[in-house]
Design a protein around this motif. Structure first.
Motif, short mmCIF file in Angstrom:
data_model
loop_
_atom_site.label_atom_id
_atom_site.label_comp_id
_atom_site.label_asym_id
_atom_site.label_seq_id
_atom_site.Cartn_x
_atom_site.Cartn_y
_atom_site.Cartn_z
N ALA A 93 0.83 -1.21 0.00
CA ALA A 93 0.00 0.00 0.00
C ALA A 93 0.87 1.26 0.00
N ALA A 94 1.90 1.28 0.82
CA ALA A 94 2.79 2.45 0.88
C ALA A 94 3.45 2.70 -0.47
N SER A 95 3.75 1.63 -1.19
CA SER A 95 4.46 1.78 -2.46
C SER A 95 3.60 2.37 -3.57
N VAL A 96 2.26 2.33 -3.44
CA VAL A 96 1.40 2.86 -4.51
C VAL A 96 0.71 4.16 -4.09
N LEU A 97 1.15 4.74 -2.98
CA LEU A 97 0.63 6.06 -2.59
C LEU A 97 1.16 7.12 -3.53
N GLY A 98 0.35 8.11 -3.78
CA GLY A 98 0.80 9.25 -4.57
C GLY A 98 1.44 10.30 -3.67
N ARG A 99 1.77 11.43 -4.25
CA ARG A 99 2.37 12.53 -3.52
C ARG A 99 1.44 12.95 -2.38
N GLU A 100 1.97 13.06 -1.18
CA GLU A 100 1.24 13.40 0.04
C GLU A 100 0.15 12.38 0.39
N GLY A 101 0.26 11.18 -0.15
CA GLY A 101 -0.70 10.13 0.16
C GLY A 101 -0.53 9.63 1.57
N SER A 102 -1.62 9.11 2.13
CA SER A 102 -1.62 8.61 3.50
C SER A 102 -1.97 7.13 3.56
N LEU A 103 -1.17 6.40 4.32
CA LEU A 103 -1.47 5.00 4.62
C LEU A 103 -2.15 4.99 5.98
N ILE A 104 -3.39 4.54 6.02
CA ILE A 104 -4.17 4.50 7.25
C ILE A 104 -4.17 3.06 7.77
N LEU A 105 -3.60 2.87 8.95
CA LEU A 105 -3.49 1.53 9.54
C LEU A 105 -4.71 1.24 10.38
N VAL A 106 -5.58 0.38 9.87
CA VAL A 106 -6.80 -0.02 10.56
C VAL A 106 -6.62 -1.41 11.15
N GLY A 107 -6.07 -2.32 10.34
CA GLY A 107 -5.81 -3.67 10.80
C GLY A 107 -4.74 -3.66 11.88
N ILE A 108 -4.97 -4.44 12.91
CA ILE A 108 -4.07 -4.41 14.07
C ILE A 108 -3.17 -5.65 14.05
N THR A 109 -1.90 -5.42 14.32
CA THR A 109 -0.94 -6.50 14.39
C THR A 109 0.16 -6.12 15.38
N PRO A 110 0.72 -7.10 16.06
CA PRO A 110 1.84 -6.79 16.94
C PRO A 110 3.17 -6.65 16.19
N LYS A 111 3.14 -6.95 14.89
CA LYS A 111 4.37 -6.89 14.10
C LYS A 111 4.75 -5.43 13.84
N PRO A 112 6.05 -5.14 13.80
CA PRO A 112 6.47 -3.75 13.60
C PRO A 112 6.15 -3.25 12.20
N LEU A 113 5.98 -1.96 12.12
CA LEU A 113 5.75 -1.31 10.83
C LEU A 113 7.10 -1.05 10.18
N THR A 114 7.25 -1.49 8.94
CA THR A 114 8.49 -1.27 8.20
C THR A 114 8.15 -0.63 6.87
N ILE A 115 8.85 0.44 6.56
CA ILE A 115 8.68 1.09 5.25
C ILE A 115 10.05 1.07 4.59
N THR A 116 10.13 0.36 3.49
CA THR A 116 11.43 0.18 2.84
C THR A 116 11.71 1.20 1.75
N GLU A 117 10.76 2.07 1.47
CA GLU A 117 10.96 3.05 0.40
C GLU A 117 12.06 4.06 0.69
N GLY A 118 12.22 4.42 1.95
CA GLY A 118 13.27 5.36 2.31
C GLY A 118 13.10 6.72 1.67
N LEU A 119 14.01 7.10 0.83
CA LEU A 119 14.05 8.44 0.22
C LEU A 119 12.75 8.77 -0.52
N THR A 120 12.21 7.82 -1.26
CA THR A 120 10.98 8.08 -2.03
C THR A 120 9.83 8.44 -1.11
N PHE A 121 9.72 7.75 0.02
CA PHE A 121 8.64 8.02 0.96
C PHE A 121 8.73 9.47 1.44
N ASN A 122 9.91 9.90 1.80
CA ASN A 122 10.11 11.28 2.26
C ASN A 122 9.91 12.28 1.12
#
Length: 153
Positions: free
Chosen positions: A59-88
């Motif tokens: 989901a994070a990888s297909v967000l557009g400029r200023e797009g928001s990923l809304i976390l509704v599903g709950i998990t104890p696993k950590p959130l990882t975003i591998t995009e790095g520079l692109t995300f910022n």
């Protein structure tokens, strides 16, 4: 509105409920399909209702400029975003969501009471409370392609 689900039945239902597109996240050209559906802009909002790390990453990888990923599903696993520079660079955001406010629930009840919101198509079955364990099993294992099961006392 783009619905994304690996189950064909769920994608069909999403279209019946008003989604403009229903995509399979396992499709090899998934990202290209999202770009085509959004005229190359990417998603403004992506709602992760599964709580699965791979879903969040996709989901994070297909967000557009200023797009928001809304976390509704709950998990104890950590959130990882591998995009790095692109995300910022694209000024993307991650937001958490935990349940509904009492005011939101009141509004939904009023909408349903006034006939403005029909929840019936999202109810797969009514099950006696004594069979709650079976209902959970049906949901977990997607037996009968359930959406919602209502427990009846």
């Amino acid at each position: 509105i783009i619905a994304i689900d690996p189950l064909p039945g769920a994608r069909e239902r999403a279209l019946e409920f008003g989604a403009d597109f229903a995509l399979d996240p396992a499709a090899p050209d998934f990202a290209e399909q999202v770009r085509a559906a959004t005229a190359g802009q990417g998603l403004d909002f992506a709602f992760d209702c599964a709580g699965v790390p791979a879903v969040r990453e996709q989901a994070a990888s297909v967000l557009g400029r200023e797009g928001s990923l809304i976390l509704v599903g709950i998990t104890p696993k950590p959130l990882t975003i591998t995009e790095g520079l692109t995300f910022n660079y694209m000024m993307k955001q991650v937001r958490g969501h935990y349940g509904a406010t009492p005011e939101g629930v009141t509004e939904l009840v009023q909408l349903a009471s006034n006939g403005r919101l029909d929840l019936a198509p999202s109810i797969t079955d009514h099950i006696p409370l004594a069979e709650a364990a079976d209902a959970v099993n049906r949901l977990e294992n997607k037996i009968g392609d359930p959406i919602r099961l209502i427990l009846v006392p």
